[in-house]
Design a protein around this motif. Sequence first.
Motif, PDB file in Angstrom:
ATOM      1  N   ASP A 300      25.238  26.292  45.807  1.00 14.19           N
ATOM      2  CA  ASP A 300      25.920  26.237  47.206  1.00 14.19           C
ATOM      3  C   ASP A 300      26.520  27.645  47.748  1.00 14.19           C
ATOM      4  OD1 ASP A 300      28.449  26.489  46.050  1.00 14.19           O
ATOM      5  OD2 ASP A 300      28.854  24.195  46.128  1.00 14.19           O
ATOM      6  N   GLU A 301      26.975  28.802  46.864  1.00 15.53           N
ATOM      7  CA  GLU A 301      27.209  30.045  47.033  1.00 15.53           C
ATOM      8  C   GLU A 301      28.357  30.062  47.763  1.00 15.53           C
ATOM      9  OE1 GLU A 301      23.761  31.748  49.121  1.00 15.53           O
ATOM     10  OE2 GLU A 301      22.442  31.967  47.165  1.00 15.53           O
ATOM     11  N   GLU A 302      29.309  29.168  47.535  1.00 20.99           N
ATOM     12  CA  GLU A 302      30.688  29.262  48.012  1.00 20.99           C
ATOM     13  C   GLU A 302      31.793  29.347  47.246  1.00 20.99           C
ATOM     14  OE1 GLU A 302      31.323  25.397  50.250  1.00 20.99           O
ATOM     15  OE2 GLU A 302      29.864  25.690  51.441  1.00 20.99           O
ATOM     16  N   PHE A 303      32.699  30.403  47.400  1.00 23.95           N
ATOM     17  CA  PHE A 303      33.494  30.800  46.473  1.00 23.95           C
ATOM     18  C   PHE A 303      34.862  29.988  46.397  1.00 23.95           C
ATOM     19  CE2 PHE A 303      31.289  34.659  47.366  1.00 23.95           C
ATOM     20  CZ  PHE A 303      31.256  35.231  46.146  1.00 23.95           C
ATOM     21  N   VAL A 304      35.315  29.425  45.200  1.00 20.78           N
ATOM     22  CA  VAL A 304      36.275  28.582  45.000  1.00 20.78           C
ATOM     23  C   VAL A 304      37.326  28.999  44.067  1.00 20.78           C
ATOM     24  CG1 VAL A 304      34.952  26.545  45.561  1.00 20.78           C
ATOM     25  CG2 VAL A 304      35.063  27.356  43.376  1.00 20.78           C
ATOM     26  N   LYS A 305      38.432  28.740  43.961  1.00 23.01           N
ATOM     27  CA  LYS A 305      39.407  29.133  42.972  1.00 23.01           C
ATOM     28  C   LYS A 305      39.557  28.011  41.775  1.00 23.01           C
ATOM     29  CE  LYS A 305      43.285  31.532  45.197  1.00 23.01           C
ATOM     30  NZ  LYS A 305      44.834  31.450  45.748  1.00 23.01           N
ATOM     31  N   ILE A 306      39.566  28.452  40.482  1.00 19.59           N
ATOM     32  CA  ILE A 306      39.695  27.693  39.518  1.00 19.59           C
ATOM     33  C   ILE A 306      40.935  27.885  38.747  1.00 19.59           C
ATOM     34  CG2 ILE A 306      38.924  26.775  37.260  1.00 19.59           C
ATOM     35  CD1 ILE A 306      36.109  27.290  38.195  1.00 19.59           C
ATOM     36  N   PRO A 307      42.113  27.317  38.992  1.00 19.47           N
ATOM     37  CA  PRO A 307      43.492  27.660  37.934  1.00 19.47           C
ATOM     38  C   PRO A 307      43.167  27.747  36.761  1.00 19.47           C
ATOM     39  CG  PRO A 307      43.802  25.683  39.564  1.00 19.47           C
ATOM     40  CD  PRO A 307      42.283  25.928  39.389  1.00 19.47           C
ATOM     41  N   LEU A 308      43.797  28.551  35.948  1.00 21.04           N
ATOM     42  CA  LEU A 308      43.606  28.675  34.465  1.00 21.04           C
ATOM     43  C   LEU A 308      44.841  28.013  33.999  1.00 21.04           C
ATOM     44  CD1 LEU A 308      43.099  32.931  34.467  1.00 21.04           C
ATOM     45  CD2 LEU A 308      41.528  31.076  33.794  1.00 21.04           C
ATOM     46  N   PRO A 309      44.582  27.793  32.684  1.00 20.98           N
ATOM     47  CA  PRO A 309      45.628  26.993  31.789  1.00 20.98           C
ATOM     48  C   PRO A 309      46.750  27.611  31.567  1.00 20.98           C
ATOM     49  CG  PRO A 309      43.736  27.457  30.498  1.00 20.98           C
ATOM     50  CD  PRO A 309      43.258  27.905  31.768  1.00 20.98           C
ATOM     51  N   SER A 310      46.690  28.923  31.507  1.00 17.47           N
ATOM     52  CA  SER A 310      47.917  29.742  31.303  1.00 17.47           C
ATOM     53  C   SER A 310      47.781  31.047  31.892  1.00 17.47           C
ATOM     54  CB  SER A 310      48.115  29.876  29.911  1.00 17.47           C
ATOM     55  OG  SER A 310      47.070  30.764  29.377  1.00 17.47           O
ATOM     56  N   THR A 311      48.913  31.602  32.292  1.00 21.98           N
ATOM     57  CA  THR A 311      48.625  32.912  32.949  1.00 21.98           C
ATOM     58  C   THR A 311      47.874  33.907  32.217  1.00 21.98           C
ATOM     59  OG1 THR A 311      50.798  32.609  34.101  1.00 21.98           O
ATOM     60  CG2 THR A 311      49.994  34.909  34.038  1.00 21.98           C
ATOM     61  N   GLY A 312      46.721  34.540  32.890  1.00 26.27           N
ATOM     62  CA  GLY A 312      46.183  35.400  32.074  1.00 26.27           C
ATOM     63  C   GLY A 312      46.560  37.035  32.061  1.00 26.27           C
ATOM     64  N   GLY A 313      46.619  37.547  30.930  1.00 28.40           N
ATOM     65  CA  GLY A 313      47.294  38.950  30.972  1.00 28.40           C
ATOM     66  C   GLY A 313      46.090  39.961  30.819  1.00 28.40           C
ATOM     67  N   ILE A 314      46.574  41.398  30.720  1.00 30.23           N
ATOM     68  CA  ILE A 314      45.451  42.244  30.853  1.00 30.23           C
ATOM     69  C   ILE A 314      44.562  42.314  29.850  1.00 30.23           C
ATOM     70  CG2 ILE A 314      47.035  43.858  29.393  1.00 30.23           C
ATOM     71  CD1 ILE A 314      46.080  46.173  31.563  1.00 30.23           C
ATOM     72  N   HIS A 315      44.787  41.524  28.675  1.00 33.40           N
ATOM     73  CA  HIS A 315      43.833  41.572  27.570  1.00 33.40           C
ATOM     74  C   HIS A 315      43.148  40.377  27.448  1.00 33.40           C
ATOM     75  CE1 HIS A 315      46.783  44.730  25.943  1.00 33.40           C
ATOM     76  NE2 HIS A 315      45.558  45.489  25.806  1.00 33.40           N
ATOM     77  N   ASP A 316      43.367  39.222  28.347  1.00 34.25           N
ATOM     78  CA  ASP A 316      42.623  38.070  28.416  1.00 34.25           C
ATOM     79  C   ASP A 316      41.232  38.072  28.970  1.00 34.25           C
ATOM     80  OD1 ASP A 316      44.827  37.529  26.995  1.00 34.25           O
ATOM     81  OD2 ASP A 316      45.825  36.447  28.725  1.00 34.25           O
ATOM     82  N   ARG A 317      40.450  37.258  28.652  1.00 31.33           N
ATOM     83  CA  ARG A 317      39.061  37.276  29.418  1.00 31.33           C
ATOM     84  C   ARG A 317      38.437  35.884  29.451  1.00 31.33           C
ATOM     85  NH1 ARG A 317      41.011  42.027  29.955  1.00 31.33           N
ATOM     86  NH2 ARG A 317      39.765  43.813  29.530  1.00 31.33           N
TER      87      ARG A 317
END
Length: 421
Positions: A300-317
Amino acid sequence: MKKSATGEKTSLLKWAEERMKLKRELEEEKRKQQTSKEPRDSSPVAVPYLPDDCIFHIIVRLPLESLLSSRFVCKAWYRIVNRPDFVDSHLKRSSVGLIYLTPAARAASSSNGGSSSAVKKDEFNADAKVLGLDSVAVLHWHLFSPRTRFQIKYLEIGGAKSTIKEYNVTCTGHIKATCNGLIVLEKVVKGRGLIVMNPVTREVETVPLGTMCDPHRESYGLAFCRELSRYKLVHLFQDASQCIGCEIIHIGSRTWRVVEGPPHGFMGWLGYAPVSAIGALHWVPNVDHNEHIVSMPLKDEEFVKIPLPSTGGIHDRVLEIDGSLGFVSRESAIRICVWILKSLGGEGWAKQHNVVLNRARDMVPRYCVGTGGELVFEHGEHLYAYDRGSRVMRKIKAKNEWRPSPGCYFPHVNSLVSWKI
C-alpha cells in the motif's frame, strides 16, 4: 552436521562431474561412429532417466559456483536452473555476506608491483555495458581508468575465517542499495543515473535518476513486492525545510512515481540504510534515542510508525533475521538483546536471544548469515560472529588485505535472481 553437509555437497559435485564426463564420452562416441567407415558393434551407454523434480532437488543444493557451470550440462538442466521457482529455492538456501567496493587503482598497484595498470581484458565493467561497449577500448580508457573505478568484492564468513571473493566486475559509482543478490549503483559516466545489476550473472539495467538531492540527505531502498512480483526502488529525500519526500520506480520501467512521504516528525535522519523484511522497508529514523522505526509496506506504500520494544541507541540496528524483522539493541554494558517481529499486524516484538559479553558497548550488528545462522557484529576494524545455538561470540580472522572503512559494507547474497520475472 557440518561434516554431513560438506559430504553432501562433495557427493553432489562428484555426481555432477560424472554426468558431465559421461555426456562428453557419449558425444565422442557418436562422433567416432559418424566418421568411422566400418560399423561398430558397441552401443553407447544409456543415461539413466531422472524426473525433473528429482534433478531440481539435487542441483538446488549445489554451491553457486558449481551451479553456474552445471546448468550447461544439458538443455533440461538449463531449463530447470532458469525456472523462477528454482532461483527462489536456491536463494533461500544461500548464505548472506557483505558486498563492498575497493579502489581499482589500489588493487592494480598491489598486483603489479606498485604501478597501476590499464583495464583488464577479461574485466566486466557495469558502466561500459550500459553504454553498449563490449569492452573498454583505448578510446574510452580515460573514463574507466583505475583512478576512477572500483572493484566489487564479496566478504564471506564461514567457520572462524572470512574469505574475500572477487567477481572481476568494476564500476564507477557507489553502491546505493542491495536486495536478493541485486545491487543498485550510481551511474556517473556520460550522464547521471542509476544501474541495477546482478554481479554474478552480470545482468544490468539502467534506471533514470529521480529527484536530485545531497547524498547525505537521501536514502535508497530496494525490495521485492510479492503481490506484484516486481522489484521496487524507493527513494527518500530531505529538502531544506526538513520535509521528506518519496518517489518509487519499478525496476524495468522508466518513470518515477511520487507518493506521500513519511509525515513530518516521523524521521529526522536518513543515514541508516533501510532493511527489507516482512513485506516492507524499515528505516531507523534518528541517529540516537529511537523510540520507533518507520516502515513502508510495499503493497500500500503508506508510511507507519512501529514502536520499538526498548529505546534504540547509536549502536542498535534493525536486521532481517530468519525471514522476520529483528531489532538488536544493547541492554547494558555486557548484554545485547535480540527482538523479533514476525509481521506488521501481529502480536508485536518477542525477545529471542540475550547475548552476554565482556564488552557489548560498541558492538554494531550488521547482518544475519542465513536461516538459523550467525549474527555478525562490527567492532572498530574487526568483525565478530555470534552463534545463536552455542551462544558463543568469536572474532573473525581476516587476511591482510585492504577493506573499506567500518559501516561501508552492504549485506548481500550471491544469487541467480533477475528483475525480469
